[in-house]
Structure formats: C-alpha cells, structure tokens
Design a protein around this motif. Structure first.
Motif, PDB file in Angstrom:
ATOM      1  N   TYR A  67       1.465  -0.783 -14.827  1.00 53.07           N
ATOM      2  CA  TYR A  67       1.596  -1.458 -13.533  1.00 53.07           C
ATOM      3  C   TYR A  67       0.511  -2.539 -13.464  1.00 53.07           C
ATOM      4  CZ  TYR A  67       0.727  -2.289  -8.543  1.00 53.07           C
ATOM      5  OH  TYR A  67       0.501  -2.868  -7.330  1.00 53.07           O
ATOM      6  N   ARG A 109       3.063   7.495 -11.603  1.00 55.47           N
ATOM      7  CA  ARG A 109       2.975   6.893 -10.281  1.00 55.47           C
ATOM      8  C   ARG A 109       1.996   5.718 -10.248  1.00 55.47           C
ATOM      9  NH1 ARG A 109       3.439  11.693  -5.735  1.00 55.47           N
ATOM     10  NH2 ARG A 109       5.214  12.791  -6.699  1.00 55.47           N
ATOM     11  N   PHE A 110       2.226   4.858  -9.271  1.00 54.83           N
ATOM     12  CA  PHE A 110       1.282   3.757  -8.980  1.00 54.83           C
ATOM     13  C   PHE A 110       1.351   3.461  -7.489  1.00 54.83           C
ATOM     14  CE2 PHE A 110       5.333   1.671  -9.748  1.00 54.83           C
ATOM     15  CZ  PHE A 110       5.400   0.684  -8.768  1.00 54.83           C
ATOM     16  N   THR A 111       0.331   2.802  -6.963  1.00 56.54           N
ATOM     17  CA  THR A 111       0.282   2.422  -5.547  1.00 56.54           C
ATOM     18  C   THR A 111       0.139   0.913  -5.445  1.00 56.54           C
ATOM     19  OG1 THR A 111      -0.757   4.518  -4.942  1.00 56.54           O
ATOM     20  CG2 THR A 111      -0.956   2.699  -3.359  1.00 56.54           C
ATOM     21  N   THR A 112       0.998   0.306  -4.656  1.00 52.91           N
ATOM     22  CA  THR A 112       0.963  -1.156  -4.500  1.00 52.91           C
ATOM     23  C   THR A 112      -0.268  -1.580  -3.687  1.00 52.91           C
ATOM     24  OG1 THR A 112       2.337  -1.003  -2.520  1.00 52.91           O
ATOM     25  CG2 THR A 112       3.473  -1.355  -4.597  1.00 52.91           C
ATOM     26  N   ALA A 115       9.731   4.964  -3.698  1.00 53.85           N
ATOM     27  CA  ALA A 115       8.616   5.282  -2.810  1.00 53.85           C
ATOM     28  C   ALA A 115       8.588   6.772  -2.519  1.00 53.85           C
ATOM     29  CB  ALA A 115       8.750   4.500  -1.508  1.00 53.85           C
ATOM     30  N   SER A 175       0.827  -1.224   0.000  1.00 48.05           N
ATOM     31  CA  SER A 175       0.000   0.000   0.000  1.00 48.05           C
ATOM     32  C   SER A 175       0.857   1.269   0.000  1.00 48.05           C
ATOM     33  CB  SER A 175      -0.951  -0.004   1.209  1.00 48.05           C
ATOM     34  OG  SER A 175      -1.714  -1.187   1.243  1.00 48.05           O
ATOM     35  N   THR A 176       1.818   1.287  -0.890  1.00 50.78           N
ATOM     36  CA  THR A 176       2.755   2.411  -0.957  1.00 50.78           C
ATOM     37  C   THR A 176       2.779   2.977  -2.378  1.00 50.78           C
ATOM     38  OG1 THR A 176       4.135   1.456   0.778  1.00 50.78           O
ATOM     39  CG2 THR A 176       5.157   3.107  -0.631  1.00 50.78           C
ATOM     40  N   THR A 177       2.860   4.289  -2.479  1.00 55.40           N
ATOM     41  CA  THR A 177       2.920   4.945  -3.786  1.00 55.40           C
ATOM     42  C   THR A 177       4.365   5.081  -4.237  1.00 55.40           C
ATOM     43  OG1 THR A 177       0.887   6.189  -3.333  1.00 55.40           O
ATOM     44  CG2 THR A 177       2.332   7.042  -5.076  1.00 55.40           C
ATOM     45  N   TYR A 178       4.585   4.717  -5.515  1.00 53.53           N
ATOM     46  CA  TYR A 178       5.934   4.790  -6.101  1.00 53.53           C
ATOM     47  C   TYR A 178       5.893   5.690  -7.327  1.00 53.53           C
ATOM     48  CZ  TYR A 178       7.603   0.976  -3.151  1.00 53.53           C
ATOM     49  OH  TYR A 178       7.978   0.219  -2.078  1.00 53.53           O
ATOM     50  N   ALA A 179       6.996   6.427  -7.532  1.00 51.70           N
ATOM     51  CA  ALA A 179       7.155   7.295  -8.700  1.00 51.70           C
ATOM     52  C   ALA A 179       8.153   6.652  -9.664  1.00 51.70           C
ATOM     53  CB  ALA A 179       7.643   8.672  -8.274  1.00 51.70           C
TER      54      ALA A 179
END
Length: 348
Positions: free
Chosen positions: A288, A312-315, A347, A264-268
């Motif tokens: 993603y 960006r995307f969020t796991t 992250a 539940s973490t956003t990555y660039a």
C-alpha cells in the motif's frame, strides 16, 4: 476716429490749438511729438508713466486625466474643460498691457525722439502725462492662451461616491458543492479482470513487465475456486491473470492500481491465487503506497486455489492511495508462474 487723433491732426497738420484737445490730451505739439512714431510713443509713455504689469486675461485649456485606484473594474471618461480666469502679479509670462511688443532700436545718426518729445512738451511732466494718457487710452488688452495638462489620481474606496460615469463589470462567484460521490465497499476496480472481454486490457491495472521483465498473460476459461473446511468459494468469473516472474533482476512481476477510498479507513485485502512450479521461497507481496502490508505464501498444492486474507491497510486523510501486488520468484525457480483473480479491498 478717436479724439486724440483729431487733436494730433489739428496740432501737427494745422498747427491750430483746440481747447477740447488741450484739456483732454494737453499740448497738441507735445501729443504730436509722442505720436509721431506710435511704437516708440507707446514704449516711451509706458516707461514715463511707470506702468506696472497689468491684469491679463488668460484662457486655459486644461486636459484632466483621472485614474481610479482600488476599484475592481471601472470605465471613466476623460474630460476636457475650458475655463477663463485672471492672472495678476509679476509672473514672467505676464504681458504689459500698454507696452509695445517690439521696441525698435533708435538709429544713432537720427535725432533722438526723446529729445523732440521733451522739446515739444517744454519738459513739462504734466503735458507729457496728459499726452501719454491720451495716447495709451486706446490700447488693447492683451490676451494669451495657455495649454496645461494635469494628471490626477483619485483613490476610490468602496463606500465613496464618484462624480463620474463609471461602469462596473461584476463577476458573480457562485460556490457549488461538489457532487456527492458514493464510494463502494470494494474500492478495487476490475478486480476480477472480466472487463478484459470487452476492452482487451485490464485497466486501470498496470504491470511492471516493461521495467522489470517477466511476462503477464490474461487467460480466459479458468474457473478459480478454492475449498476451505469443505466450503467451496469461486471467483465468479473465468478471466484470470497469469504472471511469469523473471529469474534475475527484481525477480517479480507486479500489477498496481490507484484508488479512491474513504479517508482514514481500514481496508482488508483478499484475492484467490494458485502457484505452479513453485519452491519454498515463492510468495506474493501486497503493498500500500509502496510499503509491504502483507504476504501470501500458501503454495501447498499446485492444483488448488488458495485465498489470501488478513492483509490490511488504513487510508490517510485524503482516502486516496495505490495498491500493488508482486508475484515473487525469490528462489529464481525456472518455469515458476501463478494464477490470480478476485482482488478486493473492503472497508472493515
């Protein structure tokens, strides 16, 4: 020799009355008639005295098989016990103690022994009773052996006490915490492709050329640097990929890689790229887990590298996923190709 045999010998052979015999066995003639055929005499006396089935001593050999239920692991001993007990009553297997085992049928041509007995005993119940009691006094108690197999099931609870030899094999379960895993800020592995110099491949990246066509080259000796607002940024290595997307079919060459990130973490996502022989429809898509999350299409100057940002995307709750980069030739332009390097997902 038994006293009643002496009485018979005296009565039958000598024909002389003996006071002692007369008192114990009654009339010698009567006793001699009954004992003339011992088998018949025992059968006759048993019927005359109306003997009931007598107590029979039975030796039972019992095999007991015990089955333990609800125990994790148990070894139990099969026990064979021998016991002697007394059986009484009218069971079919009861043996008459004083009755002859086999009664021989009387030949009709011969005189009926019963007539001889009643004749010699003067049809006296008292004489017959004394003679029969004397005759049957030495009979042997019958013994029979019965083999019986019994199976019992014992339900054993955890707190029960088992009166048996039981061996418990206990397997201890030890919970071991998973080793701590440090997830680096950049979750993309071999994003600058420098591992190619040692391994000859770009793993863990894979490409789509086998299924989509096109070509993917690994090039060493390129210095991918970009200049933005007078600031020069270089990738830090000289190994880059050079995709040639096809002009038909899917019209793209893709590279993809699975990763393990933070839940539940956003990555660039960022990377440097360069377009050559491009047209207005040329672009690079970032996906993603199969979904497009951004596009890079700054193919302005074929001699310069650009930096792709703001993708960006969020796991999800597992933190695991797949990143894919598609180099697209949407306009089917001949001789179109790219350079790309320094892929990161950090992250934020």
């Amino acid at each position: 020799m038994r006293s009643w045999l002496l009485c018979i010998s005296a009565g039958v052979l000598a024909g002389v009355a003996n006071a002692a015999c007369t008192n114990k066995c009654g009339s010698n003639k009567c006793l001699g008639a009954i004992a003339a055929d011992p088998a018949f005499g025992e059968s006759f006396c048993s019927s005359f005295l109306a003997l009931e089935p007598v107590t029979t001593t039975v030796t039972e050999i019992e095999t007991v098989t015990t089955e333990l239920v609800n125990v994790e692991t148990a070894l139990t001993t099969i026990t064979v016990t021998t016991a002697t007990f007394t059986v009484t009553g009218s069971e079919a297997s009861t043996i008459f103690q004083k009755r002859a085992p086999t009664i021989t049928e009387v030949d009709p041509a011969l005189p009926d022994p019963t007539d001889a007995i009643f004749s010699k005993c003067s049809t006296s119940d008292d004489r017959i009773s004394k003679a029969c009691s004397c005759l049957l006094s030495t009979a042997t108690t019958s013994t029979v052996t019965v083999f019986e197999t019994a199976t019992s099931t014992a339900t054993v609870e955890a707190e029960s006490t088992i009166v048996e030899t039981v061996t418990d094999n206990v397997v201890a379960t030890v919970s071991v915490a998973a080793p701590a895993v440090t997830i680096p800020p950049n979750i993309i592995i071999n994003g600058n492709f420098e591992n190619y110099l040692q391994t000859g491949n770009i793993l863990p990246w894979t490409d789509t050329t086998a299924s989509n066509g096109g070509r993917l080259d690994i090039v060493n000796g390129v210095n991918p640097c970009s200049s933005e607002n007078g600031v020069v940024t270089c990738a830090g290595g000289q190994v880059v990929i050079r995709p040639y997307p096809p002009t038909t079919g899917s019209k793209y060459v893709g590279i993809r890689e699975s990763f393990v990130g933070r839940p539940s973490t956003t990555y660039a996502v960022s990377f440097v790229y360069r377009c050559l022989n491009f047209d207005a429809a040329t672009n690079i898509q970032v996906l993603y887990n199969g979904a497009v999350i951004g596009t890079a299409n700054q193919c302005i100057n074929s001699a310069a590298f650009s930096i792709a940002r703001n993708i960006r995307f969020t796991t999800d709750a597992t933190g695991q996923g797949e990143i894919e980069i598609r180099f697209r030739n949407s306009g089917a332009t001949p001789y179109l190709y790219f350079y790309a390097d320094a892929f990161q997902a950090i992250a934020v």
